[in-house]
Design an enzyme around this catalytic site. Structure first.
Site, short mmCIF file in Angstrom:
data_model
loop_
_atom_site.label_atom_id
_atom_site.label_comp_id
_atom_site.label_asym_id
_atom_site.label_seq_id
_atom_site.Cartn_x
_atom_site.Cartn_y
_atom_site.Cartn_z
N ASP A 158 0.82 -1.21 0.00
CA ASP A 158 0.00 0.00 0.00
C ASP A 158 0.85 1.26 0.00
O ASP A 158 0.46 2.28 -0.53
CB ASP A 158 -0.90 0.00 1.24
CG ASP A 158 -1.83 -1.18 1.23
OD1 ASP A 158 -2.64 -1.28 0.29
OD2 ASP A 158 -1.71 -2.05 2.10
N ARG A 208 -3.97 -3.33 3.69
CA ARG A 208 -5.25 -2.66 3.43
C ARG A 208 -6.24 -3.65 2.84
O ARG A 208 -7.44 -3.43 2.85
CB ARG A 208 -5.06 -1.42 2.56
CG ARG A 208 -4.77 -0.22 3.45
CD ARG A 208 -4.66 1.10 2.79
NE ARG A 208 -3.62 1.82 3.50
CZ ARG A 208 -2.68 2.52 2.89
NH1 ARG A 208 -2.67 2.60 1.58
NH2 ARG A 208 -1.74 3.13 3.58
N GLY A 209 -5.69 -4.78 2.36
CA GLY A 209 -6.59 -5.84 1.90
C GLY A 209 -6.91 -6.83 3.02
O GLY A 209 -7.59 -7.82 2.83
N GLU A 245 0.57 -12.68 5.15
CA GLU A 245 1.59 -12.13 4.24
C GLU A 245 2.92 -12.01 4.96
O GLU A 245 3.96 -12.42 4.48
CB GLU A 245 1.15 -10.76 3.72
CG GLU A 245 0.00 -10.82 2.74
CD GLU A 245 -0.52 -9.44 2.36
OE1 GLU A 245 -0.32 -8.50 3.14
OE2 GLU A 245 -1.13 -9.33 1.28
N LYS A 260 1.53 -2.67 4.40
CA LYS A 260 0.68 -3.64 3.74
C LYS A 260 -0.52 -3.92 4.62
O LYS A 260 -0.52 -3.55 5.80
CB LYS A 260 1.45 -4.93 3.48
CG LYS A 260 2.42 -4.81 2.32
CD LYS A 260 3.26 -6.07 2.12
CE LYS A 260 2.37 -7.24 1.82
NZ LYS A 260 1.40 -7.00 0.73
N LYS A 295 1.93 4.26 -5.11
CA LYS A 295 2.19 3.73 -3.76
C LYS A 295 3.45 4.35 -3.12
O LYS A 295 3.73 4.10 -1.96
CB LYS A 295 2.36 2.21 -3.84
CG LYS A 295 1.23 1.48 -4.53
CD LYS A 295 -0.09 1.65 -3.80
CE LYS A 295 -1.21 0.82 -4.37
NZ LYS A 295 -1.04 -0.61 -4.27
O1 DER Z 1 -3.42 -5.92 1.66
C1 DER Z 1 -2.32 -6.14 1.18
O2 DER Z 1 -1.30 -6.34 1.86
C2 DER Z 1 -2.14 -5.96 -0.31
O3 DER Z 1 -1.01 -6.67 -0.76
C3 DER Z 1 -1.92 -4.47 -0.55
O4 DER Z 1 -0.81 -4.13 0.18
C4 DER Z 1 -1.75 -4.12 -2.01
O5 DER Z 1 -2.98 -4.27 -2.61
P1 DER Z 1 -3.24 -3.68 -4.09
O6 DER Z 1 -2.18 -4.33 -4.98
O7 DER Z 1 -4.63 -4.12 -4.41
O8 DER Z 1 -3.07 -2.18 -4.01
#
Ligand code: DER
Length: 235
Positions: free
Chosen positions: A88, A100-101, A107, A98, A125
């Protein structure tokens, strides 16, 4: 070039690091999705062989399954050759935000176990400092007394104008629940929090905190796809 084109360019470039026989950490999010799709395609074309995928979320697990990518987990493969994932935020020292998902815990487990961690982002980003995008820095917490934990997190960074918010879903604003059955407290900073390692240590010392979304000194390589800098108009 749309933002998704840039994500795809970065993702395909990262997949060039993939060699047959590798154990791969498969990232989560809209950028990593392109990398996983690409790996599936190269496997189907026979251009890649003997790949084992370690997914970083249930969502990526489903995507990889549908592509026929053989899957396993860290219990069976405690060392991962290469992980490819989005981010992010990326600061000048290649520290990341990281999560936001919502997948930051798995991860960080997978990417912490890999020999090489390639991060793929579009230029939006890039930030001058962590938290600089004004978007959330997520912290995964247990559900028990989450308000208590949120207030301790907010107080920890009050000098940086920190606001802590429970992540919710949909119009009923139900709390978001991670793959691991936890909640996420999103932290918003009004200025740089300075020493990230110290901030990380103080967050992790709070009982009730599981993990946070700062990936400090973890990225090996960051691939940025971005629009060309406008050429100087020669008079
Ligand atoms: O949530 C996460 O860690 C995702 O990897 C995020 O960091 C990146 O998501 P995006 O590629 O949809 O922007």
């Amino acid at each position: 070039l749309t933002q998704d084109d840039l994500k795809k360019i970065a993702a395909y470039k990262a997949v060039e690091y993939v060699e047959s026989g590798m154990v791969l950490g498969l990232g989560t999010g809209s950028t990593a999705k392109h990398a996983v799709d690409r790996i599936g395609k190269l496997l189907r074309q026979g251009k890649l062989k003997d790949i084992v995928g370690i997914p970083t979320s249930k969502k990526t697990h489903e995507q990889a399954l549908s592509l026929g990518i053989p899957l396993s987990d860290l219990d069976s493969h405690p060392v991962v050759d290469l992980a490819i994932d989005g981010a992010d935020e990326v600061d000048p020292y290649l520290n990341l935000v990281k999560g936001r998902g919502g997948s930051l815990l798995r991860e960080k487990m997978v990417e912490g176990a890999c020999k090489k961690f390639v991060v793929i982002v579009d230029e939006s980003k890039l930030v001058n400092y962590i938290g600089g995008s004004g978007l959330a820095m997520p912290v995964e917490v247990i559900q028990f007394c989450w308000k208590f934990t949120a207030s301790r997190l907010q107080n920890l960074f009050q000098e940086f104008g920190c606001v802590a918010k429970l992540r919710t879903l949909g119009e009923k604003a139900e709390p978001y629940v991670t793959d691991n059955g936890n909640y996420i407290i999103d932290l918003y900073f009004k200025q740089s929090i300075g020493d990230l390692k110290a901030a990380s240590d103080s967050i992790l010392q709070i009982a009730g905190v599981v993990e946070h979304g700062m990936f400090i000194d973890m990225a090996t390589t960051v691939i940025v796809a971005g629009k060309l800098i406008e050429e100087e108009k020669v008079a």
